[in-house]
Design a protein around this motif. Sequence first.
Motif, mmCIF file in Angstrom:
data_model
loop_
_atom_site.group_PDB
_atom_site.id
_atom_site.type_symbol
_atom_site.label_atom_id
_atom_site.label_comp_id
_atom_site.label_asym_id
_atom_site.label_seq_id
_atom_site.Cartn_x
_atom_site.Cartn_y
_atom_site.Cartn_z
ATOM 1 N N ARG A 318 0.832 -1.207 0.000
ATOM 2 C CA ARG A 318 0.000 0.000 0.000
ATOM 3 C C ARG A 318 0.868 1.259 0.000
ATOM 4 O O ARG A 318 0.600 2.225 -0.733
ATOM 5 C CB ARG A 318 -0.931 -0.027 1.216
ATOM 6 N N ALA A 321 2.503 1.686 -3.483
ATOM 7 C CA ALA A 321 1.509 2.017 -4.503
ATOM 8 C C ALA A 321 1.054 3.463 -4.368
ATOM 9 O O ALA A 321 0.983 4.203 -5.357
ATOM 10 C CB ALA A 321 0.318 1.064 -4.403
ATOM 11 N N GLU A 322 0.759 3.880 -3.143
ATOM 12 C CA GLU A 322 0.270 5.246 -2.933
ATOM 13 C C GLU A 322 1.346 6.284 -3.239
ATOM 14 O O GLU A 322 1.043 7.391 -3.708
ATOM 15 C CB GLU A 322 -0.223 5.399 -1.493
ATOM 16 N N LYS A 324 3.583 5.959 -5.503
ATOM 17 C CA LYS A 324 4.044 5.774 -6.887
ATOM 18 C C LYS A 324 5.553 5.499 -6.904
ATOM 19 O O LYS A 324 6.311 6.053 -7.711
ATOM 20 C CB LYS A 324 3.711 7.001 -7.745
ATOM 21 N N HIS A 327 6.631 1.219 -10.891
ATOM 22 C CA HIS A 327 5.634 1.054 -11.951
ATOM 23 C C HIS A 327 4.900 -0.274 -11.778
ATOM 24 O O HIS A 327 3.743 -0.407 -12.177
ATOM 25 C CB HIS A 327 6.315 1.064 -13.331
ATOM 26 N N VAL A 348 -5.248 -3.130 -4.457
ATOM 27 C CA VAL A 348 -4.647 -1.850 -4.082
ATOM 28 C C VAL A 348 -3.835 -1.288 -5.252
ATOM 29 O O VAL A 348 -3.937 -0.094 -5.580
ATOM 30 C CB VAL A 348 -3.750 -2.021 -2.833
ATOM 31 N N CYS A 349 -3.025 -2.129 -5.893
ATOM 32 C CA CYS A 349 -2.244 -1.679 -7.044
ATOM 33 C C CYS A 349 -3.153 -1.147 -8.150
ATOM 34 O O CYS A 349 -2.880 -0.092 -8.742
ATOM 35 C CB CYS A 349 -1.384 -2.822 -7.576
ATOM 36 N N LYS A 350 -4.222 -1.883 -8.435
ATOM 37 C CA LYS A 350 -5.140 -1.456 -9.490
ATOM 38 C C LYS A 350 -5.779 -0.110 -9.151
ATOM 39 O O LYS A 350 -5.931 0.765 -10.019
ATOM 40 C CB LYS A 350 -6.216 -2.524 -9.701
ATOM 41 N N GLU A 351 -6.148 0.049 -7.899
ATOM 42 C CA GLU A 351 -6.776 1.310 -7.468
ATOM 43 C C GLU A 351 -5.828 2.494 -7.651
ATOM 44 O O GLU A 351 -6.256 3.608 -7.982
ATOM 45 C CB GLU A 351 -7.183 1.191 -5.995
ATOM 46 N N GLU A 352 -4.518 2.242 -7.463
ATOM 47 C CA GLU A 352 -3.528 3.318 -7.559
ATOM 48 C C GLU A 352 -2.891 3.418 -8.945
ATOM 49 O O GLU A 352 -1.996 4.240 -9.158
ATOM 50 C CB GLU A 352 -2.420 3.098 -6.510
ATOM 51 N N GLY A 353 -3.330 2.570 -9.891
ATOM 52 C CA GLY A 353 -2.782 2.625 -11.235
ATOM 53 C C GLY A 353 -1.373 2.072 -11.352
ATOM 54 O O GLY A 353 -0.593 2.462 -12.238
ATOM 55 N N ILE A 354 -1.032 1.128 -10.463
ATOM 56 C CA ILE A 354 0.290 0.504 -10.451
ATOM 57 C C ILE A 354 0.152 -0.933 -10.956
ATOM 58 O O ILE A 354 -0.813 -1.627 -10.646
ATOM 59 C CB ILE A 354 0.875 0.502 -9.017
#
Length: 427
Positions: A318, A321-322, A324, A327, A348-354
């Motif tokens: 988390r 991911a938060e 950034k 990648h 969590v990764c998907k939510e943060e675009g990772i």
Amino acid sequence: MGNILTVKDVILAPGNGSFFYDDQAAIRAGVVSDGFCYRGTPVTPGFASIRMPARSLSLGLVLSDGMIIWGDMMSVQYSGAGGRDPLFQIDAIESFTRSVVIPRILSVDLSNFLDACSHVLAQHNGKRLPLAIAYGVSQALLRAAAYLSRTTLAEVICSEFVLPLPEKPVPIYAQSGDAREINVDKMILKSVDVLPHGLINSREKFGPSGETFRNFVRWVANRITEIGEPGYHPVLHFDVYGWIGLEIGMEPAKIADFICRVADDVPDYRLNIECPADFGSTDPQLDGYAEIVSLLDSRGSNARIVVDEHCNTLEDIRLFAEAKAAHVIQIKMPDVGSVVDTAWGVLVCKEEGIGAYVGGSCSETDLSARAAVHIAVATQADMMLAKPGMGVDEGISIIGNEQSRLLSVLNYRRSQNLVRNAEGTSG
């Protein structure tokens, strides 16, 4: 289903992981290899030698109808490094499992997977359970829930996390081990989605100023052209075990400069660089990686940074991911612990675009590898590791076949639902 199924007993079976446990600190310090062994004295606590056979402990839930459901406990190849749990000691793990975990399992309600995991894997004396135990126990509880509901493990995950049934396969990533050239050829001939890992874990393999590594990257790209099927265009993924930082320097700008040069060597490929540097602990790793990512993005590089070391638990995932600070995040399943946390990690990764990479280790077992497929497919991760072992063929077969079987089952379920719906409409 009639009588409610309960766990009436738990049995344990010692076993073997599919590779070895290696003392990463000793190898990084430059010990000499001797055949398949390493000469020298181990550095990391718990290691009797620098390379030790991986062990596992299987846990079997004996259900009230006589069925026995299994999960496997084990650690990763580089145990005790990068903020990970210490080396897997089978006697200690068995003792803890018998005294703390089994009494909890015998009182658990198997019908609700998430609640069952929360109950069995709750803290003990104010501390979390060893992550190897959480990994194996959660596999067994997931399989028990699937057995009760007469579904696949993936369908249990989709139900518990309120996810749609997946339709697409997850790209598979294979790792070469030290037999680089032969195993790269195997991967290319089998058209693996992501390759080759490379195991760039020493100064010898990285080379002065990274030239040996760069030559290997160029060779892989050329080899794809030489022997790959027409149109085959995999992602190139290399794990350098911190050697860019060790050889080039720990300044993020210098590390980004070097990665850009490697990316320019293979401009037609997406390039993943895993563990470019090891900053020593979670907070420095977070800051250093965030700066490297920002520099690469500002330059429009086709290279992506993959974090592994010091990003182990769901809490770590988390944080990275938060921030950034990568990648792509490797969600290294035995280090994460419960498979519930792996699923949450992907989300969590998907939510943060990772990018979410459901990984693990060559030291795992066939049983844990097949469970990993269901988690990765259910959550639609961006890639998953072909595991266990370092032979390439075995991992590709185990992971690839399990995914193929799973998607066939899910497609069948969908077709049957369509038939039932059509019959209901016509009726």
